[in-house]
Design a protein around this motif. Structure first.
Motif, PDB file in Angstrom:
ATOM      1  N   SER A  43       0.827  -1.211   0.000  1.00 56.33           N
ATOM      2  CA  SER A  43       0.000   0.000   0.000  1.00 56.33           C
ATOM      3  C   SER A  43       0.860   1.260   0.000  1.00 56.33           C
ATOM      4  CB  SER A  43      -0.931   0.005   1.219  1.00 56.33           C
ATOM      5  OG  SER A  43      -1.810  -1.098   1.183  1.00 56.33           O
ATOM      6  N   VAL A  44       1.933   1.258   0.793  1.00 59.13           N
ATOM      7  CA  VAL A  44       2.804   2.426   0.852  1.00 59.13           C
ATOM      8  C   VAL A  44       3.532   2.627  -0.472  1.00 59.13           C
ATOM      9  CG1 VAL A  44       4.848   3.379   1.967  1.00 59.13           C
ATOM     10  CG2 VAL A  44       3.071   2.327   3.341  1.00 59.13           C
ATOM     11  N   LEU A  45       3.926   1.546  -1.129  1.00 59.27           N
ATOM     12  CA  LEU A  45       4.572   1.665  -2.436  1.00 59.27           C
ATOM     13  C   LEU A  45       3.626   2.291  -3.463  1.00 59.27           C
ATOM     14  CD1 LEU A  45       6.515  -1.719  -2.599  1.00 59.27           C
ATOM     15  CD2 LEU A  45       7.521   0.573  -2.598  1.00 59.27           C
ATOM     16  N   LYS A  46       2.350   1.930  -3.400  1.00 59.78           N
ATOM     17  CA  LYS A  46       1.375   2.555  -4.297  1.00 59.78           C
ATOM     18  C   LYS A  46       1.270   4.049  -3.997  1.00 59.78           C
ATOM     19  CE  LYS A  46      -1.420  -1.638  -4.841  1.00 59.78           C
ATOM     20  NZ  LYS A  46      -2.713  -2.297  -4.542  1.00 59.78           N
ATOM     21  N   ALA A  47       1.346   4.387  -2.699  1.00 59.54           N
ATOM     22  CA  ALA A  47       1.308   5.802  -2.321  1.00 59.54           C
ATOM     23  C   ALA A  47       2.546   6.532  -2.837  1.00 59.54           C
ATOM     24  CB  ALA A  47       1.199   5.934  -0.802  1.00 59.54           C
ATOM     25  N   ILE A  59       7.263  -2.771  -9.115  1.00 62.82           N
ATOM     26  CA  ILE A  59       7.306  -2.568 -10.568  1.00 62.82           C
ATOM     27  C   ILE A  59       6.462  -1.370 -10.962  1.00 62.82           C
ATOM     28  CG2 ILE A  59       6.691  -3.594 -12.797  1.00 62.82           C
ATOM     29  CD1 ILE A  59       7.270  -6.350 -11.519  1.00 62.82           C
ATOM     30  N   ALA A  60       5.262  -1.279 -10.400  1.00 69.63           N
ATOM     31  CA  ALA A  60       4.370  -0.159 -10.721  1.00 69.63           C
ATOM     32  C   ALA A  60       4.959   1.167 -10.241  1.00 69.63           C
ATOM     33  CB  ALA A  60       3.002  -0.391 -10.096  1.00 69.63           C
ATOM     34  N   MET A  61       5.566   1.170  -9.056  1.00 68.63           N
ATOM     35  CA  MET A  61       6.140   2.397  -8.507  1.00 68.63           C
ATOM     36  C   MET A  61       7.309   2.884  -9.366  1.00 68.63           C
ATOM     37  SD  MET A  61       8.920   3.637  -6.581  1.00 68.63           S
ATOM     38  CE  MET A  61       9.596   2.162  -5.804  1.00 68.63           C
ATOM     39  N   TYR A  62       8.217   1.986  -9.734  1.00 66.37           N
ATOM     40  CA  TYR A  62       9.357   2.384 -10.559  1.00 66.37           C
ATOM     41  C   TYR A  62       8.900   2.793 -11.958  1.00 66.37           C
ATOM     42  CZ  TYR A  62      12.879   0.952  -7.152  1.00 66.37           C
ATOM     43  OH  TYR A  62      13.675   0.864  -6.030  1.00 66.37           O
ATOM     44  N   VAL A 102      12.411   2.723 -15.571  1.00 70.37           N
ATOM     45  CA  VAL A 102      11.988   1.485 -16.217  1.00 70.37           C
ATOM     46  C   VAL A 102      13.004   0.375 -16.004  1.00 70.37           C
ATOM     47  CG1 VAL A 102      11.338   0.422 -18.416  1.00 70.37           C
ATOM     48  CG2 VAL A 102      10.691   2.792 -17.934  1.00 70.37           C
ATOM     49  N   ARG A 103      14.290   0.732 -16.046  1.00 70.89           N
ATOM     50  CA  ARG A 103      15.320  -0.287 -15.865  1.00 70.89           C
ATOM     51  C   ARG A 103      15.232  -0.911 -14.478  1.00 70.89           C
ATOM     52  NH1 ARG A 103      17.212  -4.495 -17.609  1.00 70.89           N
ATOM     53  NH2 ARG A 103      19.296  -5.062 -16.813  1.00 70.89           N
ATOM     54  N   ASP A 104      14.941  -0.105 -13.451  1.00 70.76           N
ATOM     55  CA  ASP A 104      14.770  -0.643 -12.096  1.00 70.76           C
ATOM     56  C   ASP A 104      13.546  -1.546 -12.024  1.00 70.76           C
ATOM     57  OD1 ASP A 104      16.994   0.620 -10.858  1.00 70.76           O
ATOM     58  OD2 ASP A 104      15.875   2.499 -10.834  1.00 70.76           O
ATOM     59  N   ALA A 105      12.477  -1.163 -12.733  1.00 65.98           N
ATOM     60  CA  ALA A 105      11.284  -2.010 -12.782  1.00 65.98           C
ATOM     61  C   ALA A 105      11.610  -3.352 -13.428  1.00 65.98           C
ATOM     62  CB  ALA A 105      10.168  -1.300 -13.553  1.00 65.98           C
ATOM     63  N   GLU A 106      12.408  -3.334 -14.498  1.00 66.76           N
ATOM     64  CA  GLU A 106      12.798  -4.573 -15.171  1.00 66.76           C
ATOM     65  C   GLU A 106      13.635  -5.459 -14.247  1.00 66.76           C
ATOM     66  OE1 GLU A 106      12.984  -3.069 -19.835  1.00 66.76           O
ATOM     67  OE2 GLU A 106      14.800  -3.020 -18.592  1.00 66.76           O
ATOM     68  N   ASN A 159       1.391  -7.383 -16.094  1.00 67.48           N
ATOM     69  CA  ASN A 159       0.573  -6.212 -16.427  1.00 67.48           C
ATOM     70  C   ASN A 159       1.216  -4.919 -15.936  1.00 67.48           C
ATOM     71  OD1 ASN A 159      -1.546  -7.547 -17.784  1.00 67.48           O
ATOM     72  ND2 ASN A 159      -2.541  -8.062 -15.853  1.00 67.48           N
ATOM     73  N   ALA A 160       1.800  -4.959 -14.738  1.00 65.88           N
ATOM     74  CA  ALA A 160       2.461  -3.768 -14.195  1.00 65.88           C
ATOM     75  C   ALA A 160       3.642  -3.360 -15.071  1.00 65.88           C
ATOM     76  CB  ALA A 160       2.920  -4.038 -12.760  1.00 65.88           C
ATOM     77  N   MET A 161       4.365  -4.346 -15.601  1.00 61.14           N
ATOM     78  CA  MET A 161       5.505  -4.044 -16.474  1.00 61.14           C
ATOM     79  C   MET A 161       5.039  -3.411 -17.785  1.00 61.14           C
ATOM     80  SD  MET A 161       8.802  -4.383 -16.060  1.00 61.14           S
ATOM     81  CE  MET A 161       9.298  -2.903 -16.952  1.00 61.14           C
ATOM     82  N   VAL A 162       3.956  -3.934 -18.359  1.00 60.38           N
ATOM     83  CA  VAL A 162       3.406  -3.351 -19.599  1.00 60.38           C
ATOM     84  C   VAL A 162       2.981  -1.909 -19.355  1.00 60.38           C
ATOM     85  CG1 VAL A 162       1.556  -3.503 -21.301  1.00 60.38           C
ATOM     86  CG2 VAL A 162       2.674  -5.587 -20.498  1.00 60.38           C
ATOM     87  N   MET A 163       2.294  -1.671 -18.242  1.00 62.90           N
ATOM     88  CA  MET A 163       1.844  -0.312 -17.946  1.00 62.90           C
ATOM     89  C   MET A 163       3.028   0.625 -17.704  1.00 62.90           C
ATOM     90  SD  MET A 163      -1.641  -0.787 -15.652  1.00 62.90           S
ATOM     91  CE  MET A 163      -1.011  -2.041 -14.542  1.00 62.90           C
ATOM     92  N   GLY A 164       4.119   0.085 -17.140  1.00 60.59           N
ATOM     93  CA  GLY A 164       5.318   0.902 -16.956  1.00 60.59           C
ATOM     94  C   GLY A 164       5.898   1.343 -18.289  1.00 60.59           C
ATOM     95  N   TYR A 165       5.963   0.428 -19.262  1.00 62.64           N
ATOM     96  CA  TYR A 165       6.428   0.797 -20.598  1.00 62.64           C
ATOM     97  C   TYR A 165       5.518   1.856 -21.220  1.00 62.64           C
ATOM     98  CZ  TYR A 165       9.738  -3.126 -20.716  1.00 62.64           C
ATOM     99  OH  TYR A 165      10.792  -3.983 -20.473  1.00 62.64           O
TER     100      TYR A 165
END
Length: 432
Positions: free
Chosen positions: A319-323, A357-360, A366-370, A386-392
């Motif tokens: 939850s905090v990461l989403k925030a 992944i969503a936060m990064y 993006v590289r950190d998300a990957e 899905n979170a990775m696709v949305m990050g791109y």
């Protein structure tokens, strides 16, 4: 009628009584067919209760040597069978053996069989056993046995059958109501949980102090998910009178309840009045603040949670990461929470990983998300993909998003439909 013959031997007369005749083939056939065609439940429209079963314990040879015994002797022998660890005799085999002895089955044997079926969780056997009890017991079963039958049906996943039995009961006690209450809670039928609770209080005339704490917690959860604000407020009032709001479990349930209805002032009042704060109360507060877009307060609460030594669980971190992903300084605060997750060994948790992944992705990293996505290949789920696709997509990397969707389908994952549409539009093609 027994056939009696006599003859005179001297002055005395000996009376020789011939045993009752063995049931004829036709009578046995009639008995078997009457059972086998009985329809009991829509779950099993063609129930059959065979009279004999092929089982090492009950062979045709052994049945030929069995002579009728008294009910007490039969009960003891069956109990010995049930207690033997090395012999696994099924419930239906026991019923068949008792029928072969042509003796009524005592209630204590039925109780043992119901317990055995409850432990096994076999719905087919539960329906057969219940039908056998209501058609062969000969007397009205005691309330204790009916309560055990309710537990058996619920444990075997036969909630509709259990409700049918419950509705036919003329007398109910707390155990009866509690069984149905827990059954609906386990099946996430929260509206029915609330109705059962209210009916139980009215039927038994229970006082607030007689209701156990765990039941209050289940009721508040039911009010939260069924959006029954009025009953939840009443429950809070009852708990205030009992002085039970300081309980950590009840406090967290009340905070979640008020958070659901966006009553953060009431949620904070409950939080501040709690006698002991733990992981549950802190997590409930943080989640409620995140839902109301109070991200700074949620992050501050998360830090204070750590300073007070409360255990941080995956849901609070997620939850905090989403925030953090929605705050202006999301990169800095997100990395801090990521560091906490690493220290606590929760980076591999699916909720935490997806939120990272969503936060990064929202932070443009993006590289950190990957890197987070590639950490454990076997632990990836559809949410992480899905979170990775949305990050791109968020960073304008449409070709990478399209390539990733292909990889996702090759991995057997089903992307969200709205992602397909966004990628199609972004790539300038209506076909994919």
């Amino acid at each position: 009628m027994d056939v009696v013959t006599s003859h005179v031997v001297g002055p005395k007369m000996d009376v020789v009584t011939v045993p009752p005749p063995t049931p004829t083939k036709s009578s046995r056939h009639h008995h078997r067919s009457s059972i086998s065609t009985t329809t009991y439940s829509p779950h099993n429209p063609k129930l059959k209760l065979p009279l004999f079963h092929t089982h090492p314990l009950i062979s045709s040879k052994s049945l030929q040597t069995i002579s009728p015994q008294t009910t007490t002797d039969s009960s003891k022998s069956i109990k010995r069978i049930l207690k033997k660890k090395k012999i696994e005799s099924s419930t239906l085999d026991i019923l068949s053996l008792m029928e072969a002895l042509y003796n009524p089955i005592p209630i204590d044997i039925y109780t043992s069989l119901v317990k055995e079926c409850t432990d096994s969780g076999d719905p087919h056997t539960a329906i057969h056993l219940h039908h056998h009890i209501i058609t062969n017991i000969g007397i009205k079963p005691p309330l204790s046995l009916i309560n055990r039958i309710l537990i058996m049906l619920v444990s075997c996943g036969l909630l509709e059958n259990a409700r049918h039995v419950f509705d036919l009961m003329s007398v109910r006690d707390f155990h009866t109501w509690a069984t149905l209450f827990v059954a609906y809670d386990d099946n996430a039928d929260y509206a029915e949980v609330a109705r059962v609770f209210v009916s139980m209080v009215q039927d038994l005339g229970m006082q607030d102090s007689e209701i156990p704490v765990w039941m209050w917690g289940c009721l508040l959860k039911a009010c939260t998910f069924s959006e029954n604000f009025h009953l939840g407020m009443q429950a809070h009032g009852w708990l205030l009178k009992l002085g039970a709001c300081g309980d950590a479990v009840l406090s967290s349930s009340l905070i979640s309840f008020y958070g659901k209805f966006k009553c953060l002032e009431d949620a904070n009042a409950v939080f501040n009045g709690a006698s002991r704060l733990n992981m549950l109360t802190w997590s409930a507060k943080i989640v409620g603040e995140c839902k109301e877009n109070q991200f700074s307060e949620a992050l501050s609460g998360f830090k204070e949670m750590g300073r007070q030594g409360a255990t941080k669980e995956s849901f609070a971190i997620s939850s905090v990461l989403k925030a953090c992903g929605k705050m202006l300084n999301r990169k800095q605060c997100g990395e801090q929470v990521h560091a906490d997750a690493i220290k606590l060994g929760m980076v591999s948790d699916n909720y935490v990983k997806c939120s990272l992944i969503a936060m990064y992705g929202r932070s443009g990293l993006v590289r950190d998300a990957e890197k987070v996505f590639e950490m454990e290949e076997n632990e990836r789920n559809v949410c992480c993909w899905n979170a990775m696709v949305m990050g791109y997509m968020h960073n304008g990397m449409h070709i990478e998003a399209l390539r990733f969707l292909y990889q996702m389908k090759e991995a057997g994952m089903q992307p969200q439909e709205n992602l397909f549409n966004e990628v199609r539009i972004a790539c300038g093609s209506v076909e994919y």
